[in-house]
Design a protein around this motif. Structure first.
Motif, PDB file in Angstrom:
ATOM      1  N   UNK A   1    -113.345 -11.099 -76.841  1.00  0.00           N
ATOM      2  CA  UNK A   1    -112.883 -10.116 -77.818  1.00  0.00           C
ATOM      3  C   UNK A   1    -113.626  -8.805 -77.605  1.00  0.00           C
TER       4      UNK A   1
ATOM      5  N   UNK B   1    -113.945  -5.439 -79.668  1.00  0.00           N
ATOM      6  CA  UNK B   1    -113.599  -4.749 -80.910  1.00  0.00           C
ATOM      7  C   UNK B   1    -114.732  -3.810 -81.297  1.00  0.00           C
ATOM      8  N   UNK B   2    -114.750  -3.367 -82.541  1.00  0.00           N
ATOM      9  CA  UNK B   2    -115.746  -2.376 -82.958  1.00  0.00           C
ATOM     10  C   UNK B   2    -117.177  -2.907 -82.882  1.00  0.00           C
ATOM     11  N   UNK B   3    -117.320  -4.232 -82.872  1.00  0.00           N
ATOM     12  CA  UNK B   3    -118.674  -4.791 -82.786  1.00  0.00           C
ATOM     13  C   UNK B   3    -119.210  -4.747 -81.358  1.00  0.00           C
TER      14      UNK B   3
ATOM     15  N   UNK C   1    -119.125   0.884 -74.068  1.00  0.00           N
ATOM     16  CA  UNK C   1    -119.218   2.312 -73.734  1.00  0.00           C
ATOM     17  C   UNK C   1    -120.491   2.576 -72.932  1.00  0.00           C
TER      18      UNK C   1
ATOM     19  N   UNK D   1    -108.367 -10.221 -76.601  1.00  0.00           N
ATOM     20  CA  UNK D   1    -108.093  -9.276 -77.689  1.00  0.00           C
ATOM     21  C   UNK D   1    -108.882  -7.993 -77.465  1.00  0.00           C
TER      22      UNK D   1
ATOM     23  N   UNK E   1    -109.164  -3.904 -79.373  1.00  0.00           N
ATOM     24  CA  UNK E   1    -108.680  -3.007 -80.427  1.00  0.00           C
ATOM     25  C   UNK E   1    -108.900  -1.546 -80.045  1.00  0.00           C
ATOM     26  N   UNK E   2    -108.616  -0.651 -80.980  1.00  0.00           N
ATOM     27  CA  UNK E   2    -108.698   0.783 -80.670  1.00  0.00           C
ATOM     28  C   UNK E   2    -110.131   1.253 -80.437  1.00  0.00           C
ATOM     29  N   UNK E   3    -111.109   0.553 -81.023  1.00  0.00           N
ATOM     30  CA  UNK E   3    -112.510   0.936 -80.807  1.00  0.00           C
ATOM     31  C   UNK E   3    -112.917   0.698 -79.356  1.00  0.00           C
TER      32      UNK E   3
ATOM     33  N   UNK F   1    -111.371   3.161 -77.182  1.00  0.00           N
ATOM     34  CA  UNK F   1    -112.139   4.410 -77.252  1.00  0.00           C
ATOM     35  C   UNK F   1    -113.301   4.421 -76.272  1.00  0.00           C
TER      36      UNK F   1
END
Lengths: 112, 135
Positions: free
Chosen positions: A20, A22-24, A30, A53, A55-57, A60
């Protein structure tokens, strides 16, 4: 962030081992990408075969990397599973990143 | 389900929602619901009320014609939050990657992934209500 790094000539292949993204995990993703670009790697293939999976984070984080790299280099993404491919399609990121069905295809394309 | 206001909770919460729904919807619908849920829950964790002692409540309802996912995070009503969300907000100039935004896609992804996105008030508490029709 669980990343497996491999060099194929000048090409850096990063296999993201997290299921996954995600934001975490986006800040670590990055950092992992920016750090390698700062070291001078200009052709990077991201193997997303383990990622079920995203997400948008996390997207980014990839965008930050492509902006850091600028027009001098390439970030390719390979082996996207259906939900991740859908995210790239609806956000039109398949126009920003070089997208390939397999890592081998990405290597052939970037090495050409 | 109650979720702590901690990004580390995202994966476990999403896994739970998917587990409840995997026998009810096809893979495409499940991935759309998962994406919308994670985007909404991330917003609640990052931008919801700062009272970290209060957990975020998640409700999942499986109906004959639709799946309903609701999130209650203690926020006030925001009836216009999704007014400008949608596929048009994901457009960008491919020749101007330098100025490509690294964030701000979450609301549009929720709007695109679900068939209805509204807020409703139950006993003075506001819930984000996301509906995906069963296909």
């Amino acid at each position: 962030m669980n990343v497996l790094e491999e060099m194929n000539g000048e090409l850096m292949i990063l296999k993201l081992r997290d299921q996954r993204l995600d934001a975490s995990t986006a800040p670590a993703l990055r950092e992992a990408l920016i750090e390698r670009i700062a070291k001078g790697h200009q052709s990077i293939i991201i193997d997303l075969s383990d990622v079920g999976f995203m997400d948008s984070s996390a997207l980014g984080a990839l965008i930050a990397a492509v902006k850091k790299l600028g027009p001098v280099g390439t970030i390719a993404v390979a082996a996207m599973r259906t939900p991740v491919a859908r995210l790239f399609s609806v956000t039109k990121m398949d126009r920003v990143f070089s997208v390939h069905p397999t890592v081998a295809d990405a290597v052939r394309s970037l090495a050409a | 389900m109650l979720v702590r206001r901690d990004l580390a909770e995202l994966g476990q919460a999403a896994d739970q929602v998917c587990q409840w729904l995997e026998a009810e919807v096809d893979e495409d619908s499940l991935s759309c619901i998962e994406l919308a849920f994670v985007e909404a829950l991330t917003n609640s964790i990052l931008h919801g009320p700062l009272d970290t002692g209060t957990s975020i409540a998640v409700f999942v309802e499986i109906l004959d014609t639709q799946i309903v996912v609701e999130i209650e995070d203690g926020s006030p009503p925001m009836p216009t939050l999704f007014d400008n969300a949608g596929a048009h907000r994901l457009e960008f100039d491919i020749k101007d990657i330098e100025n490509l935004s690294e964030s701000g896609r979450g609301l549009s992804l929720i709007a695109i992934s679900m068939d209805e996105v509204t807020f409703r008030v139950i006993e003075d508490r506001v819930r984000l209500r996301m509906v995906r029709y069963r296909r």
